[in-house]
Motif scaffolding. Structure first.
Motif: not given
Length: 170
Positions: A42-54, A67-71
């Motif tokens: 499966l391809p990895p996924s990524v999230q931006i944990l901070s800062p908040a959008d806006g 940044v948090l990456g999972t795979d």
């Protein structure tokens, strides 16, 4: 005799192969079979944990991009890119690769960074070279610098006679 079987994710979770042999006299062997497990990547996924959008960022300051990456097989690289008021990029190699990796990039915003939108993007890669879809947020850069002033005349310590007009130049 050999045969090639293209293995695709559609064969997951496993497929079976059965073979029989026939000799010149017409004798047929009993079937022999094997089951092969297909491992999907499966391809990895990524999230931006901070800062908040806006969020708001000050020119001359910095932004901590977490940044948090999972795979399923292991994140090997996390990267970021900025666009808008500032164009930068950077990456972190995860060694050894891990199922999850949490990295903070510190992005300096020079005092020359103008006010306006700043888009931050992040992506993850795994050991097989697959990349995640990009995650992004947009910040607003503001000019938080106080203006400077300098008195050009009169010079420090100058004296003026009473009754004269003093001209101040800044």
């Amino acid at each position: 005799y050999d045969a090639s079987i293209p293995v695709t994710a559609s064969l997951a979770p496993s497929f079976s192969v059965t073979a029989r042999a026939t000799d010149l006299a017409g004798n047929i062997s009993t079937p022999a079979g094997v089951t092969v497990t297909v491992q999907t990547d499966l391809p990895p996924s990524v999230q931006i944990l901070s800062p908040a959008d806006g969020s708001v960022a000050n020119s001359g300051g910095s932004v901590s991009l977490r940044v948090l990456g999972t795979d399923d097989r292991g994140v090997s690289r996390l990267a970021y890119q900025t666009s808008g008021q500032l164009t930068l990029s950077g990456a972190f190699v995860v060694s050894p690769a891990a199922p999850t990796s949490d990295v903070t990039f510190n992005i300096a915003l020079p005092t020359t960074t103008g006010p306006g939108p700043l888009t931050l993007r992040a992506a993850a890669s795994d050991e097989s070279g697959a990349s995640s879809p990009t995650a992004s947020i947009t910040l607003t850069v503001v000019d938080a610098s106080a203006p400077t002033v300098q008195i050009l005349s009169p010079a420090a310590g100058a004296s003026v006679t009473a009754g004269q007009i003093a001209t101040v130049m800044v």
